[in-house]
Design an enzyme around this catalytic site. Structure first.
Site, PDB file in Angstrom:
ATOM      1  N   CYS A 181      -9.321  -8.233   4.387  1.00 41.44           N
ATOM      2  CA  CYS A 181      -8.229  -9.200   4.668  1.00 41.44           C
ATOM      3  C   CYS A 181      -7.404  -8.794   5.879  1.00 41.44           C
ATOM      4  O   CYS A 181      -6.187  -9.028   5.925  1.00 41.44           O
ATOM      5  CB  CYS A 181      -7.313  -9.396   3.463  1.00 41.44           C
ATOM      6  SG  CYS A 181      -8.160 -10.021   2.024  1.00 41.44           S
ATOM      7  N   GLN A 234       0.821  -1.224   0.000  1.00 42.71           N
ATOM      8  CA  GLN A 234       0.000   0.000   0.000  1.00 42.71           C
ATOM      9  C   GLN A 234       0.848   1.265   0.000  1.00 42.71           C
ATOM     10  O   GLN A 234       0.317   2.361   0.164  1.00 42.71           O
ATOM     11  CB  GLN A 234      -0.920   0.021   1.231  1.00 42.71           C
ATOM     12  CG  GLN A 234      -1.987  -1.052   1.215  1.00 42.71           C
ATOM     13  CD  GLN A 234      -3.012  -0.867   0.097  1.00 42.71           C
ATOM     14  OE1 GLN A 234      -3.174   0.215  -0.459  1.00 42.71           O
ATOM     15  NE2 GLN A 234      -3.705  -1.938  -0.247  1.00 42.71           N
TER      16      GLN A 234
HETATM   17  N1  PMP Z   1      -0.399  -6.406   1.902  1.00 37.46           N
HETATM   18  C1  PMP Z   1      -1.233  -5.371   1.928  1.00 37.46           C
HETATM   19  C2  PMP Z   1      -1.052  -4.302   2.963  1.00 37.46           C
HETATM   20  C3  PMP Z   1      -2.269  -5.288   0.994  1.00 37.46           C
HETATM   21  O1  PMP Z   1      -3.116  -4.258   1.023  1.00 37.46           O
HETATM   22  C4  PMP Z   1      -2.419  -6.307   0.034  1.00 37.46           C
HETATM   23  C5  PMP Z   1      -3.546  -6.284  -0.994  1.00 37.46           C
HETATM   24  N2  PMP Z   1      -4.785  -5.916  -0.493  1.00 37.46           N
HETATM   25  C6  PMP Z   1      -1.509  -7.360   0.047  1.00 37.46           C
HETATM   26  C7  PMP Z   1      -0.493  -7.373   0.985  1.00 37.46           C
HETATM   27  C8  PMP Z   1      -1.572  -8.470  -0.947  1.00 37.46           C
HETATM   28  O2  PMP Z   1      -1.398  -8.002  -2.239  1.00 37.46           O
HETATM   29  P1  PMP Z   1      -1.737  -8.901  -3.499  1.00 37.46           P
HETATM   30  O3  PMP Z   1      -3.140  -9.384  -3.311  1.00 37.46           O
HETATM   31  O4  PMP Z   1      -1.586  -7.978  -4.650  1.00 37.46           O
HETATM   32  O5  PMP Z   1      -0.741 -10.019  -3.524  1.00 37.46           O
END
Ligand code: PMP
Length: 400
Positions: free
Chosen positions: A358, A197
């Site tokens: 998440c 982020q």
């Molecule tokens: N870390 C953070 C802080 C995130 O916001 C995200 C995506 N929402 C991820 C990891 C994982 O990223 P990705 O789904 O693109 O692998």
């Protein structure tokens, strides 16, 4: 900012102009990136590194130029410290698995924080389970700021690594990672930063930070989906065992013994996403042309304006009120369920994210089921925020 560079924004949803405020989930792509992808497939698509033919050589060259562009973008010391992955999730899994297989023993400890994305929790839990190691957690306070004063007490002689997010995707908090890294290094503990982020919203300098690993996704910084980066300091990557086995990562293979390729190829098994890597380079170019500081300043303006305007709504509370925040506003209105709010906003053309994002431990901390999250990018405007605030008001009247 250059809104017209993003063709997807020019459409209607339920006969209302689309307002795209789900940028923390993924950003939209400028024409430069879309064109780069289609150019790649129209002109030089071929497998890289092994080919003697012209197309393969051109694709290899473009791929390695992109690696240098990423190196420069995050100011890494060497281009072989840049490992291409599918995204932040794969990058973190790579660090946990390879660092873990190399250095973690039974009884060792790993420190993460209470505000991590599941991507920066679960891979460490896998590792702890496999190795008999223990997970320790840095808590955060009511404003959504990490309790850094508790970090020192969590570090023990068994601490092997600290994995922490640069910016929280749910709270917007920008963590003082330089301070965390300095504390950790004073105890000879390496630090992995989840930069998913952060990279689209301000300059990142991995040498100035002195972080040991830095992970991010391309799709949250205007690049295609399916491409990401794991930066690691050479000293660790040289020692660490490979993540996946396959083509490209080997030097010699016999049934008795396999030796591994040099960096960065040791960590890049199989055919990579060549077109997406080239797209990532174009996204970096796009951000640099726009000006990374300009993007950061503009998004801060949107954050301040959005916060001020939303807080005019009766019963609205913002989850995550850290002093240093990225352009992410998580909120709840009265007892309205975030999902209901999200649906009514969608019917007014506004795309937001609802749920736990998440980050279930964050929701548990506040004893809430989830939030509504608006997150801004360089193409958003104050006019959109005005419309959005009215839309929240309208939805509130209908739901209360
Ligand atoms: N870390 C953070 C802080 C995130 O916001 C995200 C995506 N929402 C991820 C990891 C994982 O990223 P990705 O789904 O693109 O692998």
């Amino acid at each position: 900012m250059n809104r017209e560079d993003f063709p997807i924004l020019n459409q209607q949803v339920y006969n209302k102009p689309l307002i795209y405020f789900d940028n923390a989930a993924t950003t939209q792509k400028p024409m430069m990136v879309i064109d780069a992808l289609s150019d790649y497939y129209r002109t030089i698509n071929s497998n890289i590194h092994r080919g003697v033919h012209s197309l393969s050589q051109q694709a290899t060259e473009e791929f390695e130029i992109a690696r240098k562009a990423v190196q420069q973008f995050i100011h890494a010391a060497h281009d072989h410290e840049i490992i291409f992955t599918r995204g932040a999730t794969e990058s973190i899994n790579l660090v946990a698995a390879s660092f873990g297989r190399t250095y973690i023993q039974e009884g060792d400890e790993i420190i993460i924080s209470e505000m991590e994305h599941h991507s920066n929790i679960v891979p460490w839990q896998f590792l702890c389970e496999d190795r008999g190691a223990k997970l320790q957690v840095i808590p955060f306070d009511e404003k959504g700021e990490l309790c850094i004063d508790q970090l020192e007490a969590l570090i023990t002689p068994r601490t092997r690594i600290i994995a922490v997010t640069h910016v929280s995707n749910s709270l917007g908090t920008i963590n003082p990672i330089k301070e965390i890294i300095d504390i950790a290094h004073a105890h000879h503990v390496p630090v992995m930063v989840d930069g998913a982020q952060a990279v689209a919203h301000g300059a990142v300098d991995v040498q100035a930070l002195d972080c040991d690993f830095y992970c991010f996704s391309g799709h949250k910084m205007y690049a295609p989906m399916g491409i990401g980066v794991m930066y690691g300091k050479e000293r660790w990557l040289k020692e660490m065992k490979p993540y996946q086995g396959g083509g490209e990562m080997i030097s010699t293979v016999t049934f008795e013994k396999t030796t591994y390729n040099e960096l960065p190829f040791k960590f890049e098994a199989g055919t990579p996403a060549v077109g997406d890597v080239i797209g990532l380079r174009k996204a970096i170019e796009y951000m640099q042309q726009t000006g990374i500081q300009n993007i950061a300043d503009y998004e801060q303006e949107l954050l301040q304006y959005g916060t001020q305007e939303l807080l005019r709504i009766d019963g609205l509370r913002i989850i995550g009120q850290a002093a240093h925040k990225a352009a992410v506003i998580s909120f709840l209105v009265g007892n309205i369920h975030p999902y209901d709010m999200g649906v009514l906003l969608d019917h007014q053309g506004v795309a937001v994210r609802t749920g736990h994002h998440c980050t279930q431990p964050i929701m548990d901390h506040y004893h809430i089921p989830g939030t509504v999250r608006a997150s801004f990018a360089l193409y958003n405007t104050k006019e959109e925020i005005d419309f959005f605030v009215q839309a929240v008001q309208k939805a509130t009247q209908m739901l209360q």
